[in-house]
Write an enzyme that holds these catalytic residues in place. Sequence first.
Site, PDB file in Angstrom:
ATOM      1  N   ALA A   1      35.564  33.088  36.192  1.00  0.00           N
ATOM      2  CA  ALA A   1      35.696  34.305  35.370  1.00  0.00           C
ATOM      3  C   ALA A   1      37.140  34.664  35.038  1.00  0.00           C
ATOM      4  CB  ALA A   1      35.014  35.469  36.096  1.00  0.00           C
TER       5      ALA A   1
ATOM      6  N   VAL B   1      46.145  32.448  43.170  1.00  0.00           N
ATOM      7  CA  VAL B   1      45.411  33.694  42.911  1.00  0.00           C
ATOM      8  C   VAL B   1      44.181  33.841  43.807  1.00  0.00           C
ATOM      9  CG1 VAL B   1      44.196  35.014  41.106  1.00  0.00           C
ATOM     10  CG2 VAL B   1      46.185  33.638  40.499  1.00  0.00           C
TER      11      VAL B   1
ATOM     12  N   VAL C   1      47.653  38.503  45.698  1.00  0.00           N
ATOM     13  CA  VAL C   1      46.409  39.015  46.289  1.00  0.00           C
ATOM     14  C   VAL C   1      45.856  40.202  45.492  1.00  0.00           C
ATOM     15  CG1 VAL C   1      46.834  38.222  48.661  1.00  0.00           C
ATOM     16  CG2 VAL C   1      47.662  40.469  47.967  1.00  0.00           C
TER      17      VAL C   1
ATOM     18  N   GLU D   1      36.466  46.582  48.874  1.00  0.00           N
ATOM     19  CA  GLU D   1      37.785  47.142  49.150  1.00  0.00           C
ATOM     20  C   GLU D   1      38.058  48.396  48.325  1.00  0.00           C
ATOM     21  OE1 GLU D   1      39.994  42.832  49.795  1.00  0.00           O
ATOM     22  OE2 GLU D   1      39.709  43.604  47.772  1.00  0.00           O
TER      23      GLU D   1
ATOM     24  N   ASP E   1      42.815  35.564  48.749  1.00  0.00           N
ATOM     25  CA  ASP E   1      43.149  36.993  48.672  1.00  0.00           C
ATOM     26  C   ASP E   1      42.419  37.799  49.733  1.00  0.00           C
ATOM     27  OD1 ASP E   1      40.620  36.760  47.642  1.00  0.00           O
ATOM     28  OD2 ASP E   1      40.996  37.895  45.807  1.00  0.00           O
TER      29      ASP E   1
END
Length: 355
Positions: free
Chosen positions: A144, A229, A298, A61, A232
């Site tokens: 992570a 979270v 997102v 992206e 996305d």
Amino acid sequence: MNRLNIVPFVSVDNMMRLVLHIGVERVLADLAGYIAADFRRWQDFDKTPRVASHSEVGVIELMPTSDGTRYGFKYVNGHPKNMKEGLQTVTAFGLLADVNTGYPLLLTEMTILTALRTAAMSALAAKHLAPAGASVMAMIGNGAQAEFQALAFRAICGIEEIRLYDIDTTATTKCFRNLGTSGLKLTACKTPEEAIMGAHIITTCTADKQFATILTDNMVGSGVHINAVGGDCPGKTELHRDILKRSDIFVEYAPQTRVEGEIQQLPPDHPVSEFWQVLSGSMPGRTDARQITLFDSVGFAVEDFSALRYVHDRLRGAPFFEELDMIADPDEPRDLYGMLLRAKAAQERSITLAV
Ligand code: NAD
């Protein structure tokens, strides 16, 4: 950093040195401040959903924005299968530029910076949406991003206990070890149900390229704040649809979240609030103790812009960058080809001298 043709470059190594120099929790709190300041001037920004290139295994992206003075973009990928191959699920780098000249001001790694800004954004939202006095957070997905989330919620929301769960126990063990000296009370849980017991905030941060159901409706009691979270991307969600129907939903930028977030499961006119509206006081955040609030995170370009702005500000007088010869700079601006010819002549002279 005054020569316009020389661009400061922050490598991964230098980002780690900068963050350790300032202190991780201080960086998280500072980033939340920069994000809040930029969200409060939301109308100043060019806003567009990110430009995504999807494949069977992941997404790449580009996330651009500008406030009219500076321009920023981030390149970021999301590849859930990477972790099993010993690679990061998410990696990123980004650039800040001067709108007046178009010249870059900063090129930086953003893998670490994304983890920091995502955690800062989550905690900033929770500060305004979570129940008063929240002290316990369930952390589902211990990859992570997880430690950054835990530390941001401590630094910004005063969370004292983290209840960890991951389908892969080695991830939970890693988190437990990394957060061991943080002062947070840690509990490793065997099921997601155990993790959410007594939690005022539930963070889901898993990676799977599918419509997953990390939380089912019966797991979510009244009064909690959900920080979602991991969902996305189109086709990648974490919450059962029924939870969404019981929640007051807050998003970063609705045109992007409608396509990528948990709310892709809902009709396109389902009411949501953009978080900047809460910050600016034009929409309420949490209004009662029994309400379920959901931050459908997102990741939006303005957060990366804030993070780039923060790093750029912190580099002033600090030795945490290298100089990148990135912009061609002939003495006479139109003599770009002449610069190439002079370089050729210089090369030939040095070969002659060497012979
Ligand atoms: P990661 O691959 O390092 O970790 C993901 C973890 O989720 C792994 O430990 C995995 O075992 C666990 N997991 C997978 N399915 C699970 C399940 N059903 N129950 C419990 N745990 C499960 O990934 P990461 O870098 O930590 O990122 C996590 C997610 O957050 C990704 O989906 C990523 O795209 C997303 N993300 C979102 C933003 C944002 O701004 N919203 C920013 C960064 C990353």
